[in-house]
Design a protein around this motif. Structure first.
Motif, PDB file in Angstrom:
ATOM      1  N   GLN A 238       0.908  -1.236  -0.056  1.00 25.28           N
ATOM      2  CA  GLN A 238      -0.531   0.097  -0.226  1.00 25.28           C
ATOM      3  C   GLN A 238       0.706   1.376  -0.311  1.00 25.28           C
ATOM      4  OE1 GLN A 238      -1.987  -1.089   3.611  1.00 25.28           O
ATOM      5  NE2 GLN A 238      -3.939  -1.803   1.933  1.00 25.28           N
ATOM      6  N   LEU A 239       1.889   1.381   0.546  1.00 25.58           N
ATOM      7  CA  LEU A 239       3.153   2.474   0.722  1.00 25.58           C
ATOM      8  C   LEU A 239       3.925   2.789  -0.425  1.00 25.58           C
ATOM      9  CD1 LEU A 239       4.255   2.421   4.346  1.00 25.58           C
ATOM     10  CD2 LEU A 239       3.077   3.623   3.506  1.00 25.58           C
ATOM     11  N   GLU A 240       3.629   1.365  -1.245  1.00 23.98           N
ATOM     12  CA  GLU A 240       4.648   1.528  -2.169  1.00 23.98           C
ATOM     13  C   GLU A 240       4.150   1.975  -3.634  1.00 23.98           C
ATOM     14  OE1 GLU A 240       7.519  -2.730  -1.156  1.00 23.98           O
ATOM     15  OE2 GLU A 240       6.041  -2.883  -3.079  1.00 23.98           O
ATOM     16  N   HIS A 241       2.711   1.231  -3.628  1.00 26.90           N
ATOM     17  CA  HIS A 241       2.262   1.874  -4.639  1.00 26.90           C
ATOM     18  C   HIS A 241       0.992   3.329  -4.303  1.00 26.90           C
ATOM     19  CE1 HIS A 241       2.884  -1.437  -6.801  1.00 26.90           C
ATOM     20  NE2 HIS A 241       2.500  -2.082  -5.817  1.00 26.90           N
ATOM     21  N   ASN A 242       0.713   4.261  -3.142  1.00 26.41           N
ATOM     22  CA  ASN A 242       1.007   5.539  -2.595  1.00 26.41           C
ATOM     23  C   ASN A 242      -1.371   4.482  -2.483  1.00 26.41           C
ATOM     24  OD1 ASN A 242       0.446   7.185  -1.771  1.00 26.41           O
ATOM     25  ND2 ASN A 242       0.046   8.665  -3.552  1.00 26.41           N
ATOM     26  N   ALA A 243      -1.038   3.400  -2.098  1.00 21.39           N
ATOM     27  CA  ALA A 243      -3.385   3.273  -1.888  1.00 21.39           C
ATOM     28  C   ALA A 243      -3.394   2.961  -0.832  1.00 21.39           C
ATOM     29  CB  ALA A 243      -3.746   2.504  -3.016  1.00 21.39           C
ATOM     30  N   TYR A 244      -3.785   4.785  -0.073  1.00 23.94           N
ATOM     31  CA  TYR A 244      -4.006   3.654   1.443  1.00 23.94           C
ATOM     32  C   TYR A 244      -4.461   4.539   2.384  1.00 23.94           C
ATOM     33  CZ  TYR A 244      -0.212   6.714   2.671  1.00 23.94           C
ATOM     34  OH  TYR A 244       0.931   8.153   2.525  1.00 23.94           O
ATOM     35  N   HIS A 245      -5.741   4.347   3.274  1.00 24.24           N
ATOM     36  CA  HIS A 245      -6.224   5.648   4.303  1.00 24.24           C
ATOM     37  C   HIS A 245      -5.402   5.756   5.399  1.00 24.24           C
ATOM     38  CE1 HIS A 245     -10.060   5.961   1.868  1.00 24.24           C
ATOM     39  NE2 HIS A 245      -9.823   4.093   1.787  1.00 24.24           N
ATOM     40  N   PRO A 246      -5.179   6.713   5.545  1.00 23.11           N
ATOM     41  CA  PRO A 246      -3.534   6.866   6.574  1.00 23.11           C
ATOM     42  C   PRO A 246      -4.675   5.914   7.853  1.00 23.11           C
ATOM     43  CG  PRO A 246      -4.049   9.053   4.935  1.00 23.11           C
ATOM     44  CD  PRO A 246      -5.001   7.950   4.773  1.00 23.11           C
ATOM     45  N   MET A 247      -5.375   6.411   7.999  1.00 23.51           N
ATOM     46  CA  MET A 247      -6.260   6.252   9.413  1.00 23.51           C
ATOM     47  C   MET A 247      -6.318   4.418   9.597  1.00 23.51           C
ATOM     48  SD  MET A 247      -7.927   6.332  12.612  1.00 23.51           S
ATOM     49  CE  MET A 247      -8.757   8.058  12.523  1.00 23.51           C
ATOM     50  N   GLU A 248      -7.221   4.015   8.405  1.00 22.79           N
ATOM     51  CA  GLU A 248      -6.544   2.924   8.683  1.00 22.79           C
ATOM     52  C   GLU A 248      -5.768   2.261   8.284  1.00 22.79           C
ATOM     53  OE1 GLU A 248      -9.358  -1.136   5.585  1.00 22.79           O
ATOM     54  OE2 GLU A 248      -8.956   0.826   5.248  1.00 22.79           O
ATOM     55  N   TRP A 249      -4.804   2.210   7.915  1.00 24.07           N
ATOM     56  CA  TRP A 249      -3.608   1.930   7.396  1.00 24.07           C
ATOM     57  C   TRP A 249      -2.589   2.403   8.533  1.00 24.07           C
ATOM     58  CZ3 TRP A 249       1.514   2.464   8.179  1.00 24.07           C
ATOM     59  CH2 TRP A 249       2.386   2.003   7.941  1.00 24.07           C
ATOM     60  N   ILE A 286      -3.206  15.468   4.063  1.00 25.05           N
ATOM     61  CA  ILE A 286      -3.319  14.787   2.817  1.00 25.05           C
ATOM     62  C   ILE A 286      -4.845  13.413   2.707  1.00 25.05           C
ATOM     63  CG2 ILE A 286      -1.120  15.160   2.536  1.00 25.05           C
ATOM     64  CD1 ILE A 286      -0.717  11.654   2.670  1.00 25.05           C
ATOM     65  N   PRO A 287      -5.621  13.878   1.279  1.00 27.61           N
ATOM     66  CA  PRO A 287      -6.167  13.181   0.798  1.00 27.61           C
ATOM     67  C   PRO A 287      -6.311  11.831   1.231  1.00 27.61           C
ATOM     68  CG  PRO A 287      -5.280  13.878  -0.810  1.00 27.61           C
ATOM     69  CD  PRO A 287      -4.813  14.973  -0.206  1.00 27.61           C
ATOM     70  N   ALA A 288      -7.195  10.358   1.380  1.00 23.61           N
ATOM     71  CA  ALA A 288      -6.161   9.133   0.938  1.00 23.61           C
ATOM     72  C   ALA A 288      -6.494   9.047  -0.164  1.00 23.61           C
ATOM     73  CB  ALA A 288      -8.167   8.329   1.780  1.00 23.61           C
ATOM     74  N   THR A 289      -5.611   8.131  -0.868  1.00 19.52           N
ATOM     75  CA  THR A 289      -5.355   7.893  -1.599  1.00 19.52           C
ATOM     76  C   THR A 289      -5.849   6.383  -2.543  1.00 19.52           C
ATOM     77  OG1 THR A 289      -3.754   6.723  -0.522  1.00 19.52           O
ATOM     78  CG2 THR A 289      -2.854   8.456  -1.853  1.00 19.52           C
ATOM     79  N   GLU A 290      -6.908   5.265  -0.735  1.00 15.85           N
ATOM     80  CA  GLU A 290      -6.966   4.567  -1.927  1.00 15.85           C
ATOM     81  C   GLU A 290      -8.777   5.597  -2.664  1.00 15.85           C
ATOM     82  OE1 GLU A 290      -8.078   0.847  -3.673  1.00 15.85           O
ATOM     83  OE2 GLU A 290      -6.388   1.283  -2.501  1.00 15.85           O
ATOM     84  N   ASP A 291      -9.311   4.487  -3.291  1.00 14.96           N
ATOM     85  CA  ASP A 291     -10.867   4.991  -3.614  1.00 14.96           C
ATOM     86  C   ASP A 291     -11.265   4.252  -3.231  1.00 14.96           C
ATOM     87  OD1 ASP A 291     -10.464   3.382  -7.159  1.00 14.96           O
ATOM     88  OD2 ASP A 291     -10.174   2.586  -4.865  1.00 14.96           O
ATOM     89  N   ARG A 292     -11.553   3.252  -2.414  1.00 16.06           N
ATOM     90  CA  ARG A 292     -13.367   2.985  -1.578  1.00 16.06           C
ATOM     91  C   ARG A 292     -12.386   1.667  -0.855  1.00 16.06           C
ATOM     92  NH1 ARG A 292     -17.391  -1.239  -4.008  1.00 16.06           N
ATOM     93  NH2 ARG A 292     -18.546  -1.835  -2.732  1.00 16.06           N
ATOM     94  N   GLN A 293     -12.788   1.660   0.625  1.00 15.40           N
ATOM     95  CA  GLN A 293     -12.212   1.083   1.381  1.00 15.40           C
ATOM     96  C   GLN A 293     -11.900  -0.414   1.613  1.00 15.40           C
ATOM     97  OE1 GLN A 293     -10.592   1.895   4.494  1.00 15.40           O
ATOM     98  NE2 GLN A 293     -12.077   3.653   5.319  1.00 15.40           N
ATOM     99  N   TYR A 294     -11.369  -1.030   2.208  1.00 14.83           N
ATOM    100  CA  TYR A 294     -11.636  -2.616   2.050  1.00 14.83           C
ATOM    101  C   TYR A 294     -12.627  -2.765   2.370  1.00 14.83           C
ATOM    102  CZ  TYR A 294      -6.304  -2.617  -0.809  1.00 14.83           C
ATOM    103  OH  TYR A 294      -5.752  -2.229  -0.666  1.00 14.83           O
ATOM    104  N   ARG A 295     -13.803  -3.494   1.887  1.00 21.66           N
ATOM    105  CA  ARG A 295     -14.119  -4.416   2.699  1.00 21.66           C
ATOM    106  C   ARG A 295     -13.722  -5.993   3.198  1.00 21.66           C
ATOM    107  NH1 ARG A 295     -17.402  -7.330  -1.855  1.00 21.66           N
ATOM    108  NH2 ARG A 295     -18.270  -8.326  -0.644  1.00 21.66           N
ATOM    109  N   ARG A 296     -14.307  -5.774   4.610  1.00 20.28           N
ATOM    110  CA  ARG A 296     -13.524  -6.856   5.251  1.00 20.28           C
ATOM    111  C   ARG A 296     -14.011  -7.959   5.105  1.00 20.28           C
ATOM    112  NH1 ARG A 296      -9.431  -5.668   9.035  1.00 20.28           N
ATOM    113  NH2 ARG A 296      -9.471  -3.208   9.741  1.00 20.28           N
ATOM    114  N   ALA A 297     -13.097  -9.224   5.105  1.00 19.36           N
ATOM    115  CA  ALA A 297     -13.383 -10.226   5.060  1.00 19.36           C
ATOM    116  C   ALA A 297     -14.329 -11.591   6.136  1.00 19.36           C
ATOM    117  CB  ALA A 297     -12.777 -11.277   4.654  1.00 19.36           C
TER     118      ALA A 297
END
Length: 297
Positions: A238-249, A286-297
């Protein structure tokens, strides 16, 4: 397929995708799924315009298609068969529609119908699943079935789908490696297709989702070492691809640190806490860089 139907299909499909992205709170209070139902109607129209599925369209899905049994579920190599010719291409486009119908029904809490459409997607793609045109769509369908079965607390079935996706990704990257077609491209004209860079970005995001869901499944199965490994891999990607929500991460990194503390791996725990603190500091800046929260399995 005549040029007019092709344009009509493309426009209806794009309109369906746009409606699918409408947030629920923007619908009327008494009709929270209005946009979803409108998107579904358009997808059904596209499906009708494409015509019946090739060959055994009237047969019910076989067990191996529905439950992920067979060589691909075991992580064994599968043959690369490209989706060439009009019959194969029609099957792939129908699979795209079945995939989006599956997500649509899941979003409206019609889980059994959603499962049925996702299984149809896999059945249509099975022969071509390792091809450049189909691998991303196939993995995404399996990921969503994995989540669906996890929510039903059928963890072993979820595990089979998700581990199959991981095995297919690894085989594709080893044997082919080029960024595959994104599912959204099947109805686009050639001049609107994605760049190789964007394809790679999207495919890697699909794989990161896969690892994220596997981490949750292994946690449910009390395979804590494995869950921690997959959680660490997810956070890193997620960090490498800059695709994450700061709080969740930050929360996930802090949670992972507790695992390392319990294992007396204090350096690793400190690293996770430090990273969590840094990312937590990004909240609101900074804005969240993931367009949608991951669903919980």
């Amino acid at each position: 397929m005549a040029s007019v139907p092709r344009v009509e299909i493309r426009e209806k499909f794009q309109a369906a995708l746009a409606l699918s992205r409408v947030e629920l709170h923007k619908n009327p209070e008494k009709e929270p799924y209005k946009s979803k139902y409108s998107a579904r109607a358009l997808l059904e129209e596209v499906k009708a315009l494409l015509g019946p599925a090739p060959e055994d369209e009237d047969e019910r899905p076989q067990a191996e298609d529905g439950l992920g049994e067979g060589d691909h579920a075991l992580g064994l190599p599968t043959e690369v068969v490209e989706a060439e010719g009009p019959v194969a291409q029609r099957a792939v486009r129908l699979a795209v529609i079945e995939f989006h119908l599956g997500l649509n029904h899941i979003d409206t809490e019609e889980l059994s119908a959603g499962e049925e459409h996702l299984v149809k997607c896999l059945r249509l793609l099975r022969r071509y699943r390792l091809s450049h045109d189909c691998i991303s769509l196939y993995i995404q369908a399996q990921n969503n079935l994995g989540i669906l079965w996890s929510e039903r607390e059928e963890i072993e079935t979820a595990q089979a789908y998700l581990e199959s996706s991981e095995a297919l990704y690894n085989q594709y990257m080893k044997e082919i490696g080029s960024p595959p077609l994104d599912p959204t491209e099947h109805f686009l004209p050639e001049e609107e297709k994605l760049t190789e860079q964007e394809r790679s970005k999207r495919f890697e995001k699909v794989y990161t989702h896969n690892l994220y869901y596997l981490a949750q499944v292994y946690q449910h199965m009390e395979m804590f070492e494995k869950a921690a490994h997959y959680c660490h891999s997810t956070l890193k990607r997620q960090l490498e691809h800059n695709a994450y929500h700061p709080m969740e991460w930050a929360i996930n990194a802090a949670t992972l640190s507790q695992f390392y503390i319990n294992k007396l791996c204090f350096m690793e725990a400190r690293h996770c806490l430090s990273a969590a603190n840094v990312i937590f500091g990004q909240i609101g800046k900074i804005p969240a860089t993931e367009d949608r929260q991951y669903r919980r399995a």
